[in-house]
Write an enzyme that holds these catalytic residues in place. Structure first.
Site, short mmCIF file in Angstrom:
data_model
loop_
_atom_site.label_atom_id
_atom_site.label_comp_id
_atom_site.label_asym_id
_atom_site.label_seq_id
_atom_site.Cartn_x
_atom_site.Cartn_y
_atom_site.Cartn_z
N THR A 20 -3.23 2.27 -14.47
CA THR A 20 -3.62 0.86 -14.73
C THR A 20 -4.84 0.41 -13.93
O THR A 20 -5.20 -0.77 -13.97
CB THR A 20 -2.44 -0.10 -14.46
N GLY A 21 -5.48 1.34 -13.21
CA GLY A 21 -6.71 1.02 -12.50
C GLY A 21 -7.89 1.52 -13.30
O GLY A 21 -8.17 1.04 -14.40
N ASP A 80 0.86 -1.18 0.00
CA ASP A 80 0.00 0.00 0.00
C ASP A 80 0.90 1.24 0.00
O ASP A 80 1.69 1.43 0.93
CB ASP A 80 -0.86 -0.06 1.27
N ILE A 81 0.77 2.06 -1.00
CA ILE A 81 1.68 3.21 -1.13
C ILE A 81 1.52 4.20 0.02
O ILE A 81 2.47 4.92 0.36
CB ILE A 81 1.53 3.90 -2.51
N GLY A 106 -9.60 4.57 -5.93
CA GLY A 106 -8.30 3.92 -6.06
C GLY A 106 -7.24 4.50 -5.16
O GLY A 106 -7.51 4.87 -4.01
N VAL A 107 -6.06 4.64 -5.71
CA VAL A 107 -4.92 5.11 -4.93
C VAL A 107 -5.12 6.57 -4.48
O VAL A 107 -4.71 6.95 -3.38
CB VAL A 107 -3.61 4.88 -5.75
N ASP A 108 -5.79 7.35 -5.28
CA ASP A 108 -6.09 8.75 -4.98
C ASP A 108 -6.91 8.85 -3.68
O ASP A 108 -6.56 9.59 -2.74
CB ASP A 108 -6.88 9.34 -6.16
N TYR A 127 -8.17 4.00 -15.09
CA TYR A 127 -7.81 4.53 -16.41
C TYR A 127 -7.44 3.45 -17.43
O TYR A 127 -7.09 3.76 -18.57
CB TYR A 127 -6.72 5.59 -16.27
P1 ADP Z 1 -5.69 5.36 -12.39
O1 ADP Z 1 -6.95 6.18 -12.37
O2 ADP Z 1 -4.45 6.18 -12.71
O3 ADP Z 1 -5.82 4.14 -13.22
P2 ADP Z 1 -6.12 3.87 -9.90
O4 ADP Z 1 -5.97 4.37 -8.51
O5 ADP Z 1 -7.48 3.49 -10.34
O6 ADP Z 1 -5.44 4.98 -10.85
O7 ADP Z 1 -5.18 2.62 -10.09
C1 ADP Z 1 -3.79 2.68 -10.27
C2 ADP Z 1 -3.15 1.48 -9.60
O8 ADP Z 1 -3.04 1.71 -8.20
C3 ADP Z 1 -3.94 0.18 -9.74
O9 ADP Z 1 -3.02 -0.87 -10.02
C4 ADP Z 1 -4.53 -0.02 -8.35
O10 ADP Z 1 -4.72 -1.39 -8.05
C5 ADP Z 1 -3.43 0.56 -7.49
N1 ADP Z 1 -3.78 0.95 -6.12
C6 ADP Z 1 -4.99 1.20 -5.58
N2 ADP Z 1 -4.86 1.53 -4.27
C7 ADP Z 1 -3.52 1.49 -3.99
C8 ADP Z 1 -2.74 1.71 -2.82
N3 ADP Z 1 -3.29 2.07 -1.65
N4 ADP Z 1 -1.38 1.58 -2.92
C9 ADP Z 1 -0.80 1.23 -4.09
N5 ADP Z 1 -1.49 1.02 -5.22
C10 ADP Z 1 -2.83 1.13 -5.17
#
Ligand code: ADP
Length: 186
Positions: free
Chosen positions: A132-133, A16-17, A38-40, A135
């Site tokens: 890669t999520g 988890d970032i 997602g990560v945001d 988008y």
């Molecule tokens: P985007 O809109 O740029 O595609 P996303 O957040 O939907 O961004 O996904 C980008 C990547 O981040 C995906 O591989 C997703 O599984 C991953 N991701 C989601 N949550 C976390 C997290 N807490 N830490 C690291 N990677 C994450």
């Protein structure tokens, strides 16, 4: 997996970032900088509401109300995160069209984030797998583009440490294969 590129440690990890302890973490944001899924969403939740306040300020003052363009990057503090800074960048949305252009925009996300980190004197940074999520960028192609951009940057301008934080074992394996291939090619 750990590699050394021009004196810089390049590490691939699963996890988890929001828990990374590098000086900066990168957010795969959207142009509004108002948070999302997602990560945001995870970064905003972990950092606390002050992060959104600073993002709003950037939209208003630095971007004059406009969206942050795809491929560009801005920096905020990390607030309740372990990381001192968050670098927000906007990945391209994959729809199967304009392949080369989308790859270039994705490479820009990594290059512009690293450039901004360098300008701020940041020595360590963690990236998620941008685009890669939600988008929908194909992970194998994104891995090749991301690692080529990172390695290319480090070869002229090394930091101390760059971490790619992959959220699943499958993504980790795809990035690992891509990094092996890239380093073998020289
Ligand atoms: P985007 O809109 O740029 O595609 P996303 O957040 O939907 O961004 O996904 C980008 C990547 O981040 C995906 O591989 C997703 O599984 C991953 N991701 C989601 N949550 C976390 C997290 N807490 N830490 C690291 N990677 C994450």
């Amino acid at each position: 997996m750990i590699a050394n590129v021009n004196g810089c440690v390049l590490e691939l990890v699963t996890g988890d970032i929001t828990r990374q302890e590098t000086e900066a973490i990168v957010n795969a944001a959207n142009g509004s900088l108002m948070g999302g899924g997602g990560v945001d969403g995870a970064i905003h939740r972990a950092a606390g509401p002050e992060l959104l306040e600073e993002c709003k300020k950037i939209r208003k003052e630095q971007l004059k109300g406009e969206f942050l363009p795809t491929g560009e990057a801005v920096i905020t503090k990390g607030y309740r995160l372990k990381a001192k800074y968050v670098i927000h960048t906007v990945g391209p949305i994959w729809d199967g069209r304009d392949r080369e252009w989308k790859m270039e925009q994705l490479a820009d996300c990594y290059r512009n984030s690293l450039k901004l980190a360098k300008e701020k004197g940041i020595k360590s940074i963690s990236f998620p797998s941008i685009s890669t999520g939600a988008y929908r960028f194909p992970v194998d192609l994104a891995a090749e583009v991301a690692l080529t951009a990172i390695v290319g940057f480090l070869r002229t301008d090394p930091l101390e440490k760059v971490v790619m934080t992959l959220f699943s074992k499958e993504d980790y394996q795809i990035y690992e294969r891509a990094l092996h291939k890239l380093l073998e090619e020289g």
